[in-house]
Enzyme design. Structure first.
Site, mmCIF file in Angstrom:
data_model
loop_
_atom_site.group_PDB
_atom_site.id
_atom_site.type_symbol
_atom_site.label_atom_id
_atom_site.label_comp_id
_atom_site.label_asym_id
_atom_site.label_seq_id
_atom_site.Cartn_x
_atom_site.Cartn_y
_atom_site.Cartn_z
ATOM 1 N N HIS A 134 -22.328 -20.136 28.798
ATOM 2 C CA HIS A 134 -23.547 -19.673 28.636
ATOM 3 C C HIS A 134 -24.537 -20.708 29.283
ATOM 4 O O HIS A 134 -24.367 -21.759 28.818
ATOM 5 C CB HIS A 134 -24.058 -19.351 27.290
ATOM 6 C CG HIS A 134 -23.494 -18.103 26.688
ATOM 7 N ND1 HIS A 134 -23.956 -16.884 27.013
ATOM 8 C CD2 HIS A 134 -22.223 -17.590 26.344
ATOM 9 C CE1 HIS A 134 -23.222 -15.942 26.514
ATOM 10 N NE2 HIS A 134 -22.241 -16.439 26.064
ATOM 11 N N THR B 214 -10.121 -29.756 29.902
ATOM 12 C CA THR B 214 -11.322 -29.490 30.614
ATOM 13 C C THR B 214 -11.228 -30.246 31.918
ATOM 14 O O THR B 214 -12.337 -30.109 32.697
ATOM 15 C CB THR B 214 -12.432 -30.847 29.798
ATOM 16 O OG1 THR B 214 -11.710 -32.107 29.760
ATOM 17 C CG2 THR B 214 -12.720 -30.160 28.530
#
Length: 200
Positions: A124, A176
């Site tokens: 988001h 990540t």
């Protein structure tokens, strides 16, 4: 008119895009409407020998690609979502219980995802402090998992990551950054803890 031409036409006309999106996706539940899901066997590409259990939530609207290869399995209570990017699963791959896969994601062949894994290429947007986060839309970066990979239970694979072939992701790891092939990674954030020797 092919699918790419239709997408380009819709991008050029935001009104048509909003209307089509409204007709296909339930805006509150953020999943395809029931009448769209009825036609899923016509637009999903499933090998005949693939198995997707009935309890799997298949949020796969027809304007994105979903495919699953030969003898691959998606186990119970998982969620597959290609609403913001294609999801492609190779041959002889197993997606374990309670996994979540949000595209764009490409998973190779002979890949094993254990239980409770999240593979999400979606984030988001939140940088504009004048707007609520839910008004700022989303961004995506493709995740690629090469052939012959094992991912342990409850691991998280974040947007943009590429996991090389014959690698292992330890249980509970948060990945990540890219994982080199023939590596074992573990930890939060995940780091290489071992290199797997290649056989001659």
């Amino acid at each position: 008119m092919d699918r790419n031409a239709i997408r380009e036409m819709m991008k050029a006309n935001s009104g048509i895009k909003r209307l089509v999106d409204y007709l296909i996706m339930n805006q509150r539940l953020t999943r395809p409407r029931w009448y769209v899901r009825l036609f899923a066997p016509l637009y999903q590409h499933r090998a005949l020998s693939a198995k997707i259990y009935g309890s799997v939530r298949m949020d796969t609207p027809p304007y994105r690609r979903f495919s699953i290869g030969r003898r691959s399995v998606v186990e119970s209570f998982s969620c597959i979502n290609n609403a913001v990017g294609d999801v492609v699963i190779g041959d002889f791959t197993r997606i374990g219980l309670h996994c979540t896969v949000i595209g764009p994601v490409t998973i190779g062949s002979h890949v094993n995802l254990a239980q409770g894994i999240t593979v999400s290429a979606l984030n988001h947007n939140f940088d504009d402090t004048h707007l609520r986060i839910d008004q700022q839309g989303v961004s995506t970066r493709e995740i690629r998992i090469d052939d012959d990979v094992w991912i342990g239970s409850n691991a998280v694979i974040t947007a943009g990551v590429h996991i090389g072939s014959h690698s292992v992701v330890a249980a509970g790891a948060v990945v990540t950054k890219d994982v080199p092939e023939y590596s074992v990674v573990a930890g939060v954030p995940a780091k290489v803890i071992k290199t797997i020797r290649r056989r001659d």
